[in-house]
Design an enzyme around this catalytic site. Structure first.
Site, PDB file in Angstrom:
ATOM      1  N   SER A 196      11.124  58.632  -2.993  1.00 10.92           N
ATOM      2  CA  SER A 196      10.188  57.552  -2.680  1.00 10.92           C
ATOM      3  C   SER A 196       9.751  57.621  -1.225  1.00 10.92           C
ATOM      4  O   SER A 196      10.531  58.049  -0.352  1.00 10.92           O
ATOM      5  CB  SER A 196      10.901  56.224  -2.930  1.00 10.92           C
ATOM      6  N   LYS A 220      17.921  56.639  -2.428  1.00  9.94           N
ATOM      7  CA  LYS A 220      17.000  57.783  -2.553  1.00  9.94           C
ATOM      8  C   LYS A 220      17.272  58.784  -1.433  1.00  9.94           C
ATOM      9  O   LYS A 220      17.309  59.998  -1.653  1.00  9.94           O
ATOM     10  CB  LYS A 220      15.540  57.307  -2.511  1.00  9.94           C
ATOM     11  N   TYR A 277      18.134  50.258  -1.834  1.00  8.71           N
ATOM     12  CA  TYR A 277      17.377  51.127  -2.744  1.00  8.71           C
ATOM     13  C   TYR A 277      16.917  52.389  -2.006  1.00  8.71           C
ATOM     14  O   TYR A 277      17.113  53.508  -2.474  1.00  8.71           O
ATOM     15  CB  TYR A 277      16.171  50.362  -3.321  1.00  8.71           C
TER      16      TYR A 277
END
Ligand code: UFG
Length: 285
Positions: free
Chosen positions: A71, A99, A95
């Site tokens: 991302s 990643k 989050y």
């Protein structure tokens, strides 16, 4: 289609025993930024452990081609735009860190064993739906993201859109993002598979359009293209948001021979077609 929990090593190993797999696209993971702040352990457990188990099972079965959904959130907010793949990394929520950590883990594996072939894809803001109107976005509960909130407001499921801040340092004061149509995103994965077949090692690519669109641009485009009103109010800024984020997509163009083709008009038309055909999401069927 086989549904299984990929942290279940035995089940995943059975899948690899059953099918001749030569390349894996790893999409599995939790992806809501706000939720990750509230329940970080769930995010680390889901996103990291799934990747660890998957890589371990791949290694055991001598499958060494991997495409990973990363991302744009792995980029530090201190960068100037547009973001190249060389821009500084740094995250602001769990989050994003999952990643970031998965990218690191996969790169370490590929450095240790030179016959791995890995593509890390950093998605910008995927939106839209398949142009058939059959496959679209049906978030659980209240949508976090802009475009599903717009479509649910237009269909009457939500009263009005809250525009999170109109005092950013942008042309109209609202946040600017690089939206990419999900069909372009899918094509990016096809290009990544081809790249994996021809190269060893790890390569990172931005999947974005290189164009910035503001929240109000998106609302106005949606209204114009679809001929439906989207009632909105200006609300305070959302915690953790940045003013502007868009990609430099040049590397993907040069090496993957991929670039986004669909416009913001296409994204709005396709998202709305799906929502109209499925007013209550997948429950409508
Ligand atoms: N926005 C609103 N109202 C809403 C929802 C969003 O005004 O109801 C605004 C946001 O403030 C932002 C823009 O619309 O300016 C886009 O917001 P999204 O929530 O759709 O997307 P984000 O850019 O915040 O986040 C997305 C993904 C993340 C990913 C990130 C990478 O949802 O998973 O891009 O930069 F990490």
């Amino acid at each position: 289609l086989v549904e299984l929990e990929i942290r279940d090593r035995a089940a995943l190993a059975t899948l690899f025993d059953t099918y001749a797999i030569d390349c894996v696209i790893h999409f599995a993971g939790l992806k809501a930024v706000g939720e990750s702040v509230a329940i970080p352990l769930s995010y680390y457990d889901n996103n990291l452990r799934s990747t660890m188990v998957l890589c371990d099972v791949m290694k055991e079965h001598d499958v060494k081609r991997l495409i990973f959904s990363s991302s744009a959130t792995v980029y530090s907010s201190a960068n100037t735009m547009p973001l190249t793949e060389e821009a500084a990394l740094g995250c602001t929520n769990p989050y994003g860190w999952t990643k970031f950590m998965c990218e690191q883990m996969i790169q370490d594996i590929a450095r240790a064993e030179k016959d791995w072939s890995v593509v890390l894809l950093r998605y910008f803001n995927p939106v839209g739906a398949h142009e058939s109107g059959q496959i679209g976005e049906d978030p659980t509960g209240i949508p976090n993201n802009l475009v599903p909130y717009i479509t649910q407001t237009a269909i009457g499921k939500r009263k009005e859109l809250s525009v999170y801040g109109n005092d950013y340092d942008t042309e109209d004061g609202t946040g600017v993002r690089d939206y990419i149509h999900v069909q372009d995103l899918a094509q990016g994965h096809v290009a990544a598979i081809q790249y994996c077949q021809e190269h060893e090692g790890v390569e990172v690519f931005n999947l974005g359009s290189g164009r910035g669109t503001s929240v109000l641009d998106m609302v106005k485009t949606f209204e114009r293209v679809n001929g439906v009103p989207v009632p909105y109010v200006i609300a305070p800024r959302r915690a953790g948001d940045i003013a502007v984020c868009y990609a430099d997509p040049d590397k993907a163009k040069r090496l993957l021979h991929w670039q986004s083709e669909k416009t913001v008009d296409n994204m709005c038309a396709d998202a709305w077609r799906w929502q109209r055909k499925n007013p209550r999401g997948y429950e409508s069927k």
